[in-house]
Design an enzyme around this catalytic site. Structure first.
Site, PDB file in Angstrom:
ATOM      1  N   SER A  43     -50.756 -24.432  33.400  1.00  0.00           N
ATOM      2  CA  SER A  43     -50.100 -25.584  32.783  1.00  0.00           C
ATOM      3  C   SER A  43     -48.794 -25.886  33.534  1.00  0.00           C
ATOM      4  CB  SER A  43     -49.876 -25.324  31.302  1.00  0.00           C
ATOM      5  OG  SER A  43     -49.545 -26.520  30.613  1.00  0.00           O
ATOM      6  N   GLU A  92     -58.810 -30.527  28.508  1.00  0.00           N
ATOM      7  CA  GLU A  92     -57.534 -29.876  28.261  1.00  0.00           C
ATOM      8  C   GLU A  92     -56.933 -30.269  26.911  1.00  0.00           C
ATOM      9  OE1 GLU A  92     -55.969 -27.737  30.274  1.00  0.00           O
ATOM     10  OE2 GLU A  92     -56.999 -27.931  32.195  1.00  0.00           O
ATOM     11  N   HIS A 128     -57.350 -26.594  26.737  1.00  0.00           N
ATOM     12  CA  HIS A 128     -56.164 -26.060  27.384  1.00  0.00           C
ATOM     13  C   HIS A 128     -55.950 -24.608  26.970  1.00  0.00           C
ATOM     14  CE1 HIS A 128     -52.586 -26.850  29.665  1.00  0.00           C
ATOM     15  NE2 HIS A 128     -51.759 -26.518  28.699  1.00  0.00           N
TER      16      HIS A 128
END
Length: 496
Positions: free
Chosen positions: A194, A323, A415
């Site tokens: 991320s 995500e 995610h």
């Protein structure tokens, strides 16, 4: 007083005491050295200053508990458990090694940078423990850095990108000391997820960082790349909210806790439109992060990669399929009757992009408007970045992957879902919340094995993007589908 589980080694800056997990010398055993400072606490006169080296210390420093984190307070339920640890000495490293004190071991090194949108996250997460990499002969380091305004806010006359400078200082510490932990400073791979993945690409494209590592793995990279004028505007707005001048003296007069609260308030979107927060992300990007300052970051990351910076280094980059689609699950009902094309236009998508994008995402379109919007957010922030980075590097060694296994508890390949597979930590606390009670061991073997292959051998094991443009390794796809495909990122073509 020492115990049989103590692991004590001497560094040029002083001795540290870690803790063995397992019996020394047994297969699979490793030692953890936690909370070792790589820079002085960034408080008082050192607040908003570049990181400064820690003076050598006498005696043996205890390194058996995680150090203080830049993240403060209870962040609530997050996908990755990342605890906050109180204290001032927030610039520290955690080292996990199977060969502490063996300077001749020359094991490859992995340095991991946590995510959290550059405003949260913690290197003290149990998910980031290097035990599995140690088992496979890799010394592992996790690093902390300043977050939010303290790390990335623009202040006149003050060095910019302090969080980036923290990454550099931590990597310099690794170069100086990792040999004493059994690592080889010439074989350092950086990795992160991320915002941490964005940090990896930022460092890869940064001329000042090139001597600090030789390979990189970016999981779901979210880039900052904030233009300097916008960074200054945001800092001035924060000063107005705090009621102080936008100067070093003004910001130092406001406590870190108060600034954090104001940052959260400034990020709130006052609107009844359920799409407003998503529109804000697409329009404004991340609120804080690396700034294109013309000095440390002379230009945008993708531009630097296209110019050849970091081209001699190996890169693996990829993302999960969906995500952020989990976010739009909560607004499925109000969006169910709105055509997908209209929804995309409502969040500001160029009308010329809407048609080609929907044509390339037919299967997602059939799942409803919320699924389309979620995929578009995922593609805009993460998946298109993967393709742009791979394309920008031209003929450099770049491998692309997609993580496609859907969560049995959260529906999507969302995610953070890939992180416990990458670290081979399926049995850790909190993993079952997003991976279910019986996540596939074979998938962890494949993902983690590829990470080890990059760190050890500089090749994760499938064709490079340059040798077969568009090629990606698919982790966790349908059993009937091939593992390596030519169109894993075809759905983002309209965005790049």
């Amino acid at each position: 007083m020492t115990s049989v589980n103590d692991a004590v080694i001497s560094l040029s800056c002083g001795a540290v005491r870690g803790l063995w997990r397992g019996e020394p010398g047994d297969p699979g055993s490793s030692a953890a050295f936690l909370g070792i400072p790589f820079a002085e606490p960034p408080v008082g006169e050192r607040r908003f200053a570049p990181p400064s080296p820690v003076p050598p210390w006498d005696g043996v420093r205890d390194a058996t508990a995680y150090g203080a984190t830049a993240q403060r307070g209870d962040t609530g339920i997050t996908l990755i458990p990342e605890p906050s640890v109180e204290g001032e000495s927030t610039l520290n490293v955690n080292v996990f090694t199977p060969r502490p004190g063996d300077a001749d071991a020359a094991l490859p090194v992995l340095v991991y940078i946590h995510g959290g949108g550059f405003t949260s996250g913690s290197p003290a997460s149990p998910w980031y423990d290097g035990r599995a990499f140690n088992r496979d002969g890799v010394v592992t380091v996790t690093v902390s850095y300043r977050l939010g305004f303290d790390g990335f806010g623009e202040i006149p006359g003050v060095p910019s990108n302090r969080g980036v400078r923290d990454w550099l200082a931590a990597l310099e510490w690794v170069q100086q000391h990792i040999r004493d932990f059994g690592g080889d400073p010439s074989r350092v791979t950086i990795a992160g997820q991320s915002a941490g993945g964005g940090a990896v690409l930022t460092l890869l494209a940064m001329p000042a960082a090139q001597h600090l590592f030789h390979a990189a793995w970016a999981l779901s990279p979210a880039l900052g790349d904030i233009p300097a004028p916008l960074a200054r505007e945001r800092s001035e707005r924060l000063a107005d909210l705090a009621g102080v001048a936008a100067t070093l003296e003004g910001f130092r007069s406001v406590s870190e806790e108060r600034l954090l609260a104001l940052q959260r308030d400034a990020a709130k979107v006052a609107s009844r439109d359920p799409l407003a927060p998503l529109t804000g992300i697409l329009r404004d990007g991340l609120p804080w992060g690396p700034v294109i300052d013309g000095e440390l970051l002379p230009r945008a990351t993708i531009e630097s990669l296209r110019a050849g910076v970091g081209a001699e280094k190996a890169l693996v980059v990829g993302a999960t399929d969906d995500e952020f689609t989990m976010i739009t699950d909560g607004i499925r009902v109000p969006l169910r009757l709105i055509p997908a094309a209209l929804l995309l236009r409502r969040i500001g998508v160029d009308p010329e992009v809407v048609g080609p994008y929907l044509a390339a995402n037919g299967s997602q379109r059939r799942k409803g408007g919320a699924a389309v919007i979620g995929r578009f957010i995922s593609d805009s922030i993460f998946r298109s970045t993967v393709v742009r980075a791979a394309d920008a590097r031209g003929g450099a060694d770049t491998w692309v992957y997609a993580f496609s296994w859907p969560s049995p508890t959260r529906r999507w390949s969302l995610h953070c879902l890939d992180v416990p597979f990458w670290f081979d930590g399926l049995d850790l606390d909190g993993v079952s919340a997003i991976a279910g009670d019986d996540p596939p061991r074979s998938l962890a073997d494949a993902v983690h094995g590829s990470a080890v292959a990059l760190v050890r051998d500089r090749d994760p094991g499938w064709p490079t993007w340059a040798s077969a443009p568009g090629t990606a390794r698919v982790f966790g796809g349908p059993s009937s589908a091939p593992d390596v495909v030519r169109d894993a990122y075809a759905s983002v073509a309209a965005l790049v």
